[in-house]
Design a protein around this motif. Sequence first.
Motif, PDB file in Angstrom:
ATOM      1  N   LYS A   1      34.919  23.883  51.338  1.00 51.97           N
ATOM      2  CA  LYS A   1      35.089  23.662  52.756  1.00 51.97           C
ATOM      3  C   LYS A   1      34.016  22.672  53.318  1.00 51.97           C
ATOM      4  N   GLU A   2      32.967  22.568  52.606  1.00 50.76           N
ATOM      5  CA  GLU A   2      31.872  21.662  53.200  1.00 50.76           C
ATOM      6  C   GLU A   2      32.277  19.999  52.608  1.00 50.76           C
ATOM      7  N   VAL A   3      33.009  20.108  51.556  1.00 51.21           N
ATOM      8  CA  VAL A   3      33.348  18.980  51.206  1.00 51.21           C
ATOM      9  C   VAL A   3      34.528  18.457  51.980  1.00 51.21           C
ATOM     10  N   ARG A   4      35.405  19.350  52.461  1.00 50.23           N
ATOM     11  CA  ARG A   4      36.272  19.026  53.273  1.00 50.23           C
ATOM     12  C   ARG A   4      35.807  18.567  54.637  1.00 50.23           C
ATOM     13  N   LEU A   5      34.700  19.266  55.208  1.00 55.09           N
ATOM     14  CA  LEU A   5      34.124  18.628  56.454  1.00 55.09           C
ATOM     15  C   LEU A   5      33.528  17.190  56.248  1.00 55.09           C
ATOM     16  N   ALA A   6      32.989  16.823  55.128  1.00 53.55           N
ATOM     17  CA  ALA A   6      32.318  15.753  54.804  1.00 53.55           C
ATOM     18  C   ALA A   6      33.550  14.516  54.677  1.00 53.55           C
ATOM     19  N   ALA A   7      34.312  14.857  54.213  1.00 51.31           N
ATOM     20  CA  ALA A   7      35.616  13.852  53.884  1.00 51.31           C
ATOM     21  C   ALA A   7      35.996  13.707  55.266  1.00 51.31           C
ATOM     22  N   GLU A   8      36.433  14.614  56.051  1.00 55.38           N
ATOM     23  CA  GLU A   8      37.034  14.470  57.357  1.00 55.38           C
ATOM     24  C   GLU A   8      36.251  13.741  58.280  1.00 55.38           C
ATOM     25  N   THR A   9      34.777  13.775  58.153  1.00 52.94           N
ATOM     26  CA  THR A   9      33.748  13.343  59.007  1.00 52.94           C
ATOM     27  C   THR A   9      33.767  11.728  58.652  1.00 52.94           C
ATOM     28  N   GLY A  10      34.017  11.503  57.489  1.00 50.62           N
ATOM     29  CA  GLY A  10      34.050   9.890  57.061  1.00 50.62           C
ATOM     30  C   GLY A  10      33.087   9.790  55.943  1.00 50.62           C
ATOM     31  N   VAL A  11      32.397  10.675  55.472  1.00 52.54           N
ATOM     32  CA  VAL A  11      31.420  10.572  54.106  1.00 52.54           C
ATOM     33  C   VAL A  11      32.327  10.211  53.060  1.00 52.54           C
ATOM     34  N   ARG A  12      31.985   9.001  51.961  1.00 45.23           N
ATOM     35  CA  ARG A  12      32.795   8.594  51.012  1.00 45.23           C
ATOM     36  C   ARG A  12      32.424   9.042  49.525  1.00 45.23           C
ATOM     37  N   ASP A  13      31.038   9.533  49.535  1.00 41.13           N
ATOM     38  CA  ASP A  13      30.184   9.807  48.455  1.00 41.13           C
ATOM     39  C   ASP A  13      29.876  11.315  48.385  1.00 41.13           C
ATOM     40  N   ILE A  14      30.494  12.181  47.705  1.00 41.35           N
ATOM     41  CA  ILE A  14      30.294  13.606  48.048  1.00 41.35           C
ATOM     42  C   ILE A  14      30.149  14.287  46.653  1.00 41.35           C
ATOM     43  N   LEU A  15      29.041  15.014  46.553  1.00 38.82           N
ATOM     44  CA  LEU A  15      28.730  15.984  45.525  1.00 38.82           C
ATOM     45  C   LEU A  15      28.791  17.604  45.744  1.00 38.82           C
ATOM     46  N   LEU A  16      29.695  18.082  45.055  1.00 41.96           N
ATOM     47  CA  LEU A  16      30.005  19.492  45.044  1.00 41.96           C
ATOM     48  C   LEU A  16      28.948  19.946  44.181  1.00 41.96           C
ATOM     49  N   ALA A  17      27.835  20.705  44.711  1.00 40.30           N
ATOM     50  CA  ALA A  17      26.750  21.095  43.688  1.00 40.30           C
ATOM     51  C   ALA A  17      26.916  22.443  43.395  1.00 40.30           C
ATOM     52  N   TYR A  18      27.955  22.889  42.725  1.00 40.77           N
ATOM     53  CA  TYR A  18      28.145  24.299  42.336  1.00 40.77           C
ATOM     54  C   TYR A  18      28.720  24.487  40.891  1.00 40.77           C
ATOM     55  N   PRO A  19      28.422  25.203  39.971  1.00 41.16           N
ATOM     56  CA  PRO A  19      28.993  25.351  38.684  1.00 41.16           C
ATOM     57  C   PRO A  19      30.351  25.551  38.772  1.00 41.16           C
ATOM     58  N   ILE A  20      31.122  24.789  38.173  1.00 42.32           N
ATOM     59  CA  ILE A  20      32.517  24.841  38.024  1.00 42.32           C
ATOM     60  C   ILE A  20      33.196  26.041  37.087  1.00 42.32           C
ATOM     61  N   VAL A  21      33.500  26.967  37.921  1.00 38.01           N
ATOM     62  CA  VAL A  21      33.918  28.231  37.105  1.00 38.01           C
ATOM     63  C   VAL A  21      35.135  28.697  37.818  1.00 38.01           C
ATOM     64  N   GLY A  22      36.072  29.384  37.099  1.00 38.69           N
ATOM     65  CA  GLY A  22      37.472  30.043  37.671  1.00 38.69           C
ATOM     66  C   GLY A  22      38.251  28.869  38.480  1.00 38.69           C
ATOM     67  N   PRO A  23      38.580  29.209  39.487  1.00 36.08           N
ATOM     68  CA  PRO A  23      39.642  28.436  40.593  1.00 36.08           C
ATOM     69  C   PRO A  23      39.035  27.316  40.934  1.00 36.08           C
ATOM     70  N   LEU A  24      37.671  27.157  41.027  1.00 38.61           N
ATOM     71  CA  LEU A  24      36.842  25.998  41.523  1.00 38.61           C
ATOM     72  C   LEU A  24      37.462  24.667  40.803  1.00 38.61           C
ATOM     73  N   ALA A  25      37.864  24.690  39.700  1.00 40.45           N
ATOM     74  CA  ALA A  25      38.140  23.613  39.014  1.00 40.45           C
ATOM     75  C   ALA A  25      39.432  23.012  39.503  1.00 40.45           C
ATOM     76  N   ALA A  26      40.369  23.734  39.796  1.00 39.44           N
ATOM     77  CA  ALA A  26      41.376  23.417  40.301  1.00 39.44           C
ATOM     78  C   ALA A  26      41.460  23.050  41.999  1.00 39.44           C
ATOM     79  N   GLN A  27      40.434  23.665  42.536  1.00 39.49           N
ATOM     80  CA  GLN A  27      40.369  23.256  44.066  1.00 39.49           C
ATOM     81  C   GLN A  27      39.537  22.030  44.136  1.00 39.49           C
ATOM     82  N   ALA A  28      38.440  21.608  43.017  1.00 40.72           N
ATOM     83  CA  ALA A  28      37.952  20.448  43.204  1.00 40.72           C
ATOM     84  C   ALA A  28      39.051  19.312  43.071  1.00 40.72           C
ATOM     85  N   ALA A  29      39.808  19.415  41.835  1.00 44.39           N
ATOM     86  CA  ALA A  29      40.902  18.447  41.576  1.00 44.39           C
ATOM     87  C   ALA A  29      41.550  18.216  42.716  1.00 44.39           C
ATOM     88  N   ALA A  30      42.125  19.543  43.589  1.00 47.47           N
ATOM     89  CA  ALA A  30      43.010  19.289  44.780  1.00 47.47           C
ATOM     90  C   ALA A  30      42.286  18.486  45.647  1.00 47.47           C
TER      91      ALA A  30
END
Length: 228
Positions: free
Chosen positions: A72-101
């Motif tokens: 949700k924070e990635v989405r907030l940053a992207a929609e606000t205009g940030v272009r370089d975004i780090l999702l700093a949480y271990p990729i487990v379970g459905p988070l892999a598909a969410q990150a790709a999406a």
Amino acid sequence: MDASYRIRNVEALPSPALVFYEDKIRRNIARIGERLGGFSRLRPHIKTHKCREILRLQMAAGIIRVKCAIPKEVRLAAETGVRDILLAYPIVGPLAAQAAALQREYPQIELLVLADHRDQVTWLAGACRAAGVEVGVLIDVNSGMNRTGVEAGDRAVALVEHVHAAKGLRFAGLHSYGSPPASGAPEAREAVYRGALQTVVDTRRALERKGIAVPRVVAGNSIDFLLA
């Protein structure tokens, strides 16, 4: 009570209410920029405020990259205009598909994620191939917090090589959550912090000796920020 925190029309506010002091926020942003000689190397974590308005204040000051804890924070940053975004949480379970999406939904951003285990790399690579996108991966190095991260040195290097071999991913650098808490005099604490951060520096040098470029290193937390 500090008079600068008083609200003149407090009786008009619903209770409870979330209040931001814009002048203090602007001053804090400016002070960080003064300490760093600008914002070119700063990546603030927006989980501290989760607020579009504050993010806009940061961007107006010159901050161009952020760190996030959840999609949700990635989405907030992207929609606000940030272009370089780090999702700093271990990729487990459905988070892999969410990150790709997220990368597919916001092709204008450079989305970076963390990995500290081969399974995470495998899951993320598969999700990215399925979504037809490429995501940058930072290898999370354990610098002594013992919370997340692969062991520095050979194991970290091996994991980087695994990312290089995975289709749908690109190696984007190294990450460290920072140093463990330390007690004692300031000079004693500084030695602990420097030692912890050195593990990331040593891992970078080991990669470079193998001919592997390290595009970025993201490191530092509240206690070792200025040293990082």
